[in-house]
Design a protein around this motif. Structure first.
Motif, mmCIF file in Angstrom:
data_model
loop_
_atom_site.group_PDB
_atom_site.id
_atom_site.type_symbol
_atom_site.label_atom_id
_atom_site.label_comp_id
_atom_site.label_asym_id
_atom_site.label_seq_id
_atom_site.Cartn_x
_atom_site.Cartn_y
_atom_site.Cartn_z
ATOM 1 N N GLY A 121 0.803 -1.222 0.000
ATOM 2 C CA GLY A 121 0.000 0.000 0.000
ATOM 3 C C GLY A 121 0.829 1.261 0.000
ATOM 4 N N LEU A 122 2.100 1.170 -0.414
ATOM 5 C CA LEU A 122 2.986 2.338 -0.371
ATOM 6 C C LEU A 122 3.106 3.069 -1.697
ATOM 7 N N THR A 123 2.461 2.557 -2.745
ATOM 8 C CA THR A 123 2.484 3.233 -4.047
ATOM 9 C C THR A 123 1.088 3.189 -4.644
ATOM 10 N N LEU A 124 0.827 4.010 -5.634
ATOM 11 C CA LEU A 124 -0.525 4.039 -6.204
ATOM 12 C C LEU A 124 -0.851 2.708 -6.870
ATOM 13 N N PRO A 125 -2.095 2.255 -6.779
ATOM 14 C CA PRO A 125 -2.470 0.942 -7.316
ATOM 15 C C PRO A 125 -2.224 0.864 -8.818
ATOM 16 N N GLY A 126 -1.737 -0.273 -9.241
ATOM 17 C CA GLY A 126 -1.562 -0.523 -10.674
ATOM 18 C C GLY A 126 -0.307 0.050 -11.277
ATOM 19 N N THR A 127 0.609 0.561 -10.456
ATOM 20 C CA THR A 127 1.782 1.233 -11.027
ATOM 21 C C THR A 127 3.034 0.364 -11.071
ATOM 22 N N ALA A 128 3.080 -0.729 -10.336
ATOM 23 C CA ALA A 128 4.340 -1.484 -10.203
ATOM 24 C C ALA A 128 4.880 -1.954 -11.542
ATOM 25 N N ALA A 129 3.997 -2.354 -12.449
ATOM 26 C CA ALA A 129 4.464 -3.020 -13.670
ATOM 27 C C ALA A 129 4.505 -2.122 -14.898
ATOM 28 N N ASP A 163 -9.629 -13.238 -1.241
ATOM 29 C CA ASP A 163 -10.110 -13.868 -0.006
ATOM 30 C C ASP A 163 -8.984 -14.125 0.994
ATOM 31 N N LEU A 164 -7.733 -14.120 0.528
ATOM 32 C CA LEU A 164 -6.607 -14.354 1.435
ATOM 33 C C LEU A 164 -6.105 -13.059 2.075
ATOM 34 N N LEU A 165 -6.538 -11.925 1.525
ATOM 35 C CA LEU A 165 -5.938 -10.644 1.911
ATOM 36 C C LEU A 165 -6.716 -9.953 3.028
ATOM 37 N N HIS A 166 -5.999 -9.104 3.755
ATOM 38 C CA HIS A 166 -6.639 -8.225 4.740
ATOM 39 C C HIS A 166 -7.044 -6.956 3.985
ATOM 40 N N LEU A 167 -8.308 -6.864 3.646
ATOM 41 C CA LEU A 167 -8.769 -5.808 2.736
ATOM 42 C C LEU A 167 -8.966 -4.465 3.419
ATOM 43 N N ASP A 168 -8.935 -4.444 4.756
ATOM 44 C CA ASP A 168 -9.185 -3.191 5.480
ATOM 45 C C ASP A 168 -7.922 -2.377 5.711
ATOM 46 N N GLU A 169 -6.804 -2.825 5.149
ATOM 47 C CA GLU A 169 -5.542 -2.122 5.410
ATOM 48 C C GLU A 169 -5.481 -0.800 4.647
ATOM 49 N N LEU A 170 -5.053 0.237 5.359
ATOM 50 C CA LEU A 170 -4.924 1.580 4.778
ATOM 51 C C LEU A 170 -3.781 1.605 3.768
ATOM 52 N N THR A 171 -3.945 2.375 2.699
ATOM 53 C CA THR A 171 -2.893 2.530 1.691
ATOM 54 C C THR A 171 -2.666 4.027 1.423
ATOM 55 N N VAL A 172 -1.694 4.318 0.572
ATOM 56 C CA VAL A 172 -1.387 5.731 0.286
ATOM 57 C C VAL A 172 -2.485 6.445 -0.502
ATOM 58 N N THR A 173 -3.452 5.726 -0.994
ATOM 59 C CA THR A 173 -4.581 6.413 -1.641
ATOM 60 C C THR A 173 -5.487 7.070 -0.600
ATOM 61 N N THR A 226 -8.705 1.912 1.612
ATOM 62 C CA THR A 226 -8.184 0.595 1.990
ATOM 63 C C THR A 226 -7.787 -0.187 0.743
ATOM 64 N N LEU A 227 -7.067 -1.276 0.966
ATOM 65 C CA LEU A 227 -6.701 -2.152 -0.152
ATOM 66 C C LEU A 227 -7.955 -2.656 -0.866
ATOM 67 N N GLY A 228 -8.983 -2.993 -0.097
ATOM 68 C CA GLY A 228 -10.229 -3.457 -0.706
ATOM 69 C C GLY A 228 -10.871 -2.379 -1.562
ATOM 70 N N ASP A 229 -10.874 -1.128 -1.066
ATOM 71 C CA ASP A 229 -11.427 -0.017 -1.855
ATOM 72 C C ASP A 229 -10.632 0.147 -3.157
#
Ligand code: FES
Length: 574
Positions: free
Chosen positions: A211-219, A332-342, A345-348
């Motif tokens: 959650g330290l970078t904007l979603p979808g940017t790694a690749a 289903d394996l992930l903790h979706l409530d974790e806060l990210t830099v956006t 949450t990761l789920g959002d």
């Protein structure tokens, strides 16, 4: 005087100090309107002409600045030490902690309210994040992105998996020197970091999963205009992060690390990620035992078909859907409530980012995994009481349950001197052992763990061999390679006691690695063991040898674990 921001203590105060800070800042051509009342955003740049993977980061910094200005911030770019995997000797890992100190202390000592970390080559990403974790001001990462795919005579080339592959082809006599030169010229087509799922690509994915970078940017490929646009968006976002006071310590929770470990297994990422993630966790006061990586490996499917374990490259991964498509499959394996830099949450983030798999030959659906379990496993036994790591997806299956005769190399020089000796007593069932290649012994734990296969075996068609060391391995390497043996031989780990001719047994399914000797013999050998002399007696390298932790503890310095957050009230320093 103060608007509550840290930088205001430098720039908004009266008296001689405020006068000096503002006046000298104005000498760079900015006026009061540029910085008064605005958050100061540091752009921490690991650009260097000595680091090919990061050489385009000055351009990316300009895009970040545009974003910061658009959002009302005041951007200030600053350089930090940079670590280039191909040119820096003996290994960038020797200097990861030094760069982390540079990043941390630069953040601490300047009037920054938030920081954008520009990273690329393998160690520049973890070093920057480690430093930012300890300083703990709002921070966001934009990675430099992977190179475009290499091409040679109709074949795709990936750095550096195909470096190792074609060099072995040369040693086996199957290609010529001229053809290897053609490959050298065809491999690196653009700016960017290595484009296999090596360490740089893996750490970019870890940064996104944490959650330290904007979603979808790694690749996103380094030279794709969408990366520049992402840098601009990153600049806008850091200004909001400052206002929201979202610091790394709020994002990097135990659950966020578990998310990253699941992602690591799903992408079949680099073994080096294990060391770096443990080091991050140590910075933010979280215990991340090596055994957790193995535990989560058992429940995470391997979904991404990229070299070195698979067939494709990062450019293909981006077009196929990138990390969001992978995370959606293991939702289903992930903790979706974790806060990210956006700020979400990761789920959002997954709900608001495209997560479709565009090319199932690159990213498999959960229902059709490459393997039902992850490929990084943790081994224990009398040869590695504190653990060792193996990437089984990159190994010859024949060797995953194997017992063989040890051939011991005292250090990398001994290895280089004897590996192609026609008299070397080695066959396809031998177990090659390299010691004195760990954090203290080398020092710096270089990527020597991918011991070369002796030429005479290559020429007879052998393509893999069980190899064991206290070194690391390039994330782009492959083979039946056991790494990170802890404790390492130089501090008295059992690897120091192995002799040529001993039997070693690996059972990857049972997660065991043992030297087939009884305890009494090990005790007898230990009595006659003496530690090798330390290699360095001055400067940073002495500091390194005295304070580096073992691989299972992340190879950080003992005195760098934990945070020392910068504070808003810095008047005591002024
Ligand atoms: Fe920089 Fe491979 S050399 S990522």
């Amino acid at each position: 005087m103060s608007n509550g921001r840290r930088s205001s203590r430098w720039l908004e105060q009266g008296g001689l100090d405020g006068f000096l800070h503002r006046s000298w800042l104005k000498s760079t051509g900015v006026s009061d309107e540029s910085f008064r009342g605005r958050p100061v955003i540091g752009i921490c740049n690991s650009w260097s002409e000595l680091v090919n993977c990061n050489v385009h980061l000055r351009g990316l910094a300009e895009a970040v600045k545009r974003g910061v200005l658009q959002a009302g911030g005041f951007p200030r770019e600053f350089p930090v030490m940079s670590l280039g995997e191909s040119l820096m000797k003996p290994t960038t890992m020797l200097y990861r902690n030094l760069m982390a100190m540079d990043v941390e202390e630069s953040i601490r000592s300047y009037p920054l309210d938030g920081v954008v970390l520009l990273t690329g080559c393998d160690k520049t990403n973890p070093a920057s994040i480690m430093g930012a974790c300890s300083a703990d001001i709002p921070a966001i990462v934009i990675t430099g992105g992977p190179m475009l795919n290499g091409h040679w005579r109709g074949k795709e080339l990936g750095s550096c998996s195909d470096c190792w592959h074609y060099h072995e082809e040369l040693r086996a006599g199957r290609i010529t020197d001229g053809e290897l030169t053609e490959i050298e010229n065809s491999l690196s087509r653009s700016n960017g970091h290595c484009m296999t799922m090596g360490t740089a690509s893996t750490m970019a994915c870890m940064t996104e999963a944490l959650g330290l970078t904007l979603p979808g940017t790694a690749a996103i490929p380094a030279v794709d205009s969408r990366r520049v646009q992402a840098a601009e968006a990153t600049g806008r976002r850091i200004v909001a992060l400052v206002e929201e006071d979202v610091r790394p310590s709020r994002i990097l929770t135990r659950e966020a690390f578990e998310n990253a470990i699941h992602a690591l297994h799903a992408i079949s990422g680099s073994t080096n990620a294990i060391i770096h993630l443990i080091a991050y966790a140590g910075r933010v006061g979280i215990e991340l035992p090596l055994s957790l990586f193995d535990q989560l490996s058992r429940s995470t499917p391997w979904l991404v078909n990229l070299k070195p374990a698979g067939d494709h490259l990062m450019e293909d991964f981006y077009y196929a859907g990138g990390l969001p498509a992978v995370l959606a499959q293991i939702r289903d394996l992930l903790h979706l409530d974790e806060l990210t830099v956006t700020g979400q949450t990761l789920g959002d983030n997954l709900d608001s980012t495209p997560t479709e798999i565009i090319d199932p030959s690159v990213i498999r659906a959960r229902s059709e995994p490459l393997e039902p379990r992850g490929s990084l496993v943790v081994l224990y036994g009398n040869l590695c009481p504190d653990g060792a790591v193996m990437k089984i997806s990159a190994a010859d299956r024949r060797l995953l349950s194997h017992e063989g005769r040890a051939i011991v190399f005292e250090d990398v020089h001994d290895l280089a001197a004897r590996i192609d000796d026609p008299e070397l007593d080695v066959d396809a069932d031998s177990v090659m052992v390299l010691r004195n290649a760990g954090p203290v012994g080398a020092p710096g734990m270089p990527e020597w763990g991918h011991l070369p296969i002796p030429s005479k075996l290559l020429r007879s068609g052998v393509t893999d061999l069980l190899r064991i060391s206290d070194a690391r391995m390039s994330g782009t390497s492959y083979g039946a390679v056991v790494l990170h043996v802890a404790p390492e031989s130089a501090v008295g780990g059992p690897l120091a006691l192995v002799q040529t001719g001993d039997r070693i047994r690996l059972d990857a399914a049972a997660r065991t690695l043992d030297l087939m000797l009884d305890d009494a013999e090990l005790v007898r050998r230990r009595k006659s063991w003496t530690p090798p002399p330390r290699k360095d007696t001055r400067g940073y390298r002495q500091l390194y040898e005295e304070h580096v932790l073992q691989a299972n503890d992340g190879c950080d310095f003992d005195f760098l674990r934990g945070t020392a957050p910068v504070v808003t009230d810095v008047t005591t320093y002024l």
